[in-house]
Write an enzyme that holds these catalytic residues in place. Sequence first.
Site, PDB file in Angstrom:
ATOM      1  N   HIS A 209       4.651 -14.935  16.105  1.00  0.00           N
ATOM      2  CA  HIS A 209       5.921 -14.410  15.602  1.00  0.00           C
ATOM      3  C   HIS A 209       6.458 -13.239  16.416  1.00  0.00           C
ATOM      4  O   HIS A 209       7.535 -12.737  16.129  1.00  0.00           O
ATOM      5  CB  HIS A 209       5.795 -13.998  14.137  1.00  0.00           C
ATOM      6  CG  HIS A 209       5.038 -12.725  13.940  1.00  0.00           C
ATOM      7  ND1 HIS A 209       3.683 -12.650  14.040  1.00  0.00           N
ATOM      8  CD2 HIS A 209       5.465 -11.456  13.680  1.00  0.00           C
ATOM      9  CE1 HIS A 209       3.286 -11.406  13.826  1.00  0.00           C
ATOM     10  NE2 HIS A 209       4.346 -10.656  13.615  1.00  0.00           N
TER      11      HIS A 209
HETATM   12  C1  UD1 Z   1       7.652  -7.568  10.662  1.00  0.00           C
HETATM   13  C2  UD1 Z   1       6.920  -6.443  11.357  1.00  0.00           C
HETATM   14  C3  UD1 Z   1       5.735  -6.987  12.141  1.00  0.00           C
HETATM   15  C4  UD1 Z   1       4.844  -7.824  11.256  1.00  0.00           C
HETATM   16  C5  UD1 Z   1       5.682  -8.904  10.623  1.00  0.00           C
HETATM   17  C6  UD1 Z   1       4.824  -9.770   9.721  1.00  0.00           C
HETATM   18  C7  UD1 Z   1       8.405  -4.628  12.059  1.00  0.00           C
HETATM   19  C8  UD1 Z   1       9.048  -3.956  13.212  1.00  0.00           C
HETATM   20  N1  UD1 Z   1       7.782  -5.764  12.320  1.00  0.00           N
HETATM   21  O1  UD1 Z   1       8.242  -8.350  11.664  1.00  0.00           O
HETATM   22  O2  UD1 Z   1       4.977  -5.898  12.628  1.00  0.00           O
HETATM   23  O3  UD1 Z   1       3.818  -8.390  12.028  1.00  0.00           O
HETATM   24  O4  UD1 Z   1       6.720  -8.288   9.864  1.00  0.00           O
HETATM   25  O5  UD1 Z   1       5.534 -10.678   9.028  1.00  0.00           O
HETATM   26  O6  UD1 Z   1       8.468  -4.112  10.962  1.00  0.00           O
HETATM   27  N2  UD1 Z   1      12.825 -12.838   6.843  1.00  0.00           N
HETATM   28  C9  UD1 Z   1      12.860 -13.811   5.873  1.00  0.00           C
HETATM   29  N3  UD1 Z   1      12.231 -13.542   4.684  1.00  0.00           N
HETATM   30  C10 UD1 Z   1      11.606 -12.372   4.442  1.00  0.00           C
HETATM   31  C11 UD1 Z   1      11.593 -11.396   5.451  1.00  0.00           C
HETATM   32  C12 UD1 Z   1      12.197 -11.639   6.647  1.00  0.00           C
HETATM   33  O7  UD1 Z   1      13.412 -14.877   6.059  1.00  0.00           O
HETATM   34  O8  UD1 Z   1      11.062 -12.198   3.341  1.00  0.00           O
HETATM   35  C13 UD1 Z   1      13.474 -13.087   8.142  1.00  0.00           C
HETATM   36  C14 UD1 Z   1      14.507 -12.020   8.476  1.00  0.00           C
HETATM   37  O9  UD1 Z   1      15.756 -12.387   8.007  1.00  0.00           O
HETATM   38  C15 UD1 Z   1      14.448 -11.942   9.976  1.00  0.00           C
HETATM   39  C16 UD1 Z   1      13.018 -12.323  10.306  1.00  0.00           C
HETATM   40  O10 UD1 Z   1      12.485 -12.946   9.141  1.00  0.00           O
HETATM   41  O11 UD1 Z   1      15.307 -12.865  10.551  1.00  0.00           O
HETATM   42  C17 UD1 Z   1      12.218 -11.154  10.747  1.00  0.00           C
HETATM   43  O12 UD1 Z   1      11.959 -10.226   9.665  1.00  0.00           O
HETATM   44  P1  UD1 Z   1      11.764  -8.651   9.973  1.00  0.00           P
HETATM   45  O13 UD1 Z   1      11.292  -7.929   8.782  1.00  0.00           O
HETATM   46  O14 UD1 Z   1      13.005  -8.141  10.597  1.00  0.00           O
HETATM   47  O15 UD1 Z   1      10.642  -8.553  11.081  1.00  0.00           O
HETATM   48  P2  UD1 Z   1       9.342  -9.456  11.316  1.00  0.00           P
HETATM   49  O16 UD1 Z   1       9.567 -10.227  12.557  1.00  0.00           O
HETATM   50  O17 UD1 Z   1       8.976 -10.177  10.074  1.00  0.00           O
END
Ligand code: UD1
Length: 365
Positions: A209
Amino acid sequence: MIVDIIAGARPNFMKIAPIIHAIRARTDQGGVLRFRLVHTGQHYDARMSGDFFVQLGIPEPDVNLEVGSGSQAEQTAAIMVRYEELLLNAPPALCLVVGDVTSTMACAIAAKKLCIPVAHVEAGIRSGDMTMPEEINRMVTDSITDWFFTTSEVANANLRIAGVGEDRIFFVGNTMIDTLLANMDQLEKPDFFDALDLAPRRYFVTTLHRPANVDRGDGFSKMLAAIADGARGLPVLFPVHPRTAKTLREIGDVPANVHLVEPQPYLQFNWLVKNCLAVITDSGGITEEATVMGVPCMTLRDSTERPETVDIGTNVLIGTDPQALAPVLDALFEGKWKAGGIPPLWDGQTALRIVDALEQLLAPQ
Ligand code: UD1
């Protein structure tokens, strides 16, 4: 004596659970610490958040800041604004943050600017890779942390080099491993396992990821092909993070032996890791869990902030060039994987040590 416990994203939840359980147990014995659980809402799906609360016995958050998705700056700003408001209305004695996600950094800044002390669990680890948002979160958080709870001697050394005094460093071990050891007998086989005709030690688990691996479709396709080829026909189970799902939709087809599944709840995911032949991942936390379970682990990154998983544990750092995977998988199939040991203090008692220290710091006898 209220401690704010901050959780925002999936990798936080297994780190806060044992601290909450330890504070509750101490309360029952007459202890003075209480907690207020603050969920920032960075992760909000049941599969990324709610399932973990249920399985790990974490209570409903006292406060949910409901920030949702956004860019790094948008999330950081929204968390800071909303947490600051909470702090102004009802300040705690301490803000306790865990790990390295955006919520960790944002809440630490908001608290510290209001002169509320900050404790950081999993402090001091460094990848040296400033392209990772997590590395910036770690550095910013540690630059304003009052009390540092660390998982390794390397983390202690990093903090000393940064000028942190010995009296502020608490080498306590790893709360993520507290949770793993507490749940080892409750791990659950996922429903799809038999339906896919899988067998223990005859499949791989992959998670990817990191933006560097999954945000560009061409590079991601090559990586998936290398994993699928290297698995020599064995199935590869791939629980897909929402960020990764977006790129997968652009790529279209995946190799036939790669099985895409939803993000797994905690007990199911770790059952899969415990019983697989090996893990191929770009996660940091999973390298720690694989180490404790003695499962071979290959990390598709150029650096790790958890070098003890390589020096002591079962992890090997491969880099992000897909071609580097083949020789490492050769070694696995030839049965030449290192045995691995367990890093010091990863013993299931870390949260108790943290609560002991917090009591001494906040309410000295
Ligand atoms: C975050 C953490 C990362 C961790 C990861 C585990 C930061 C900088 N990064 O990254 O260290 O390893 O979480 O999962 O904090 N989304 C959903 N549903 C959710 C949450 C997010 O669909 O419940 C989507 C968001 O819309 C976005 C993507 O997932 O497009 C990324 O989510 P985001 O929280 O921005 O960062 P992660 O890549 O998950």
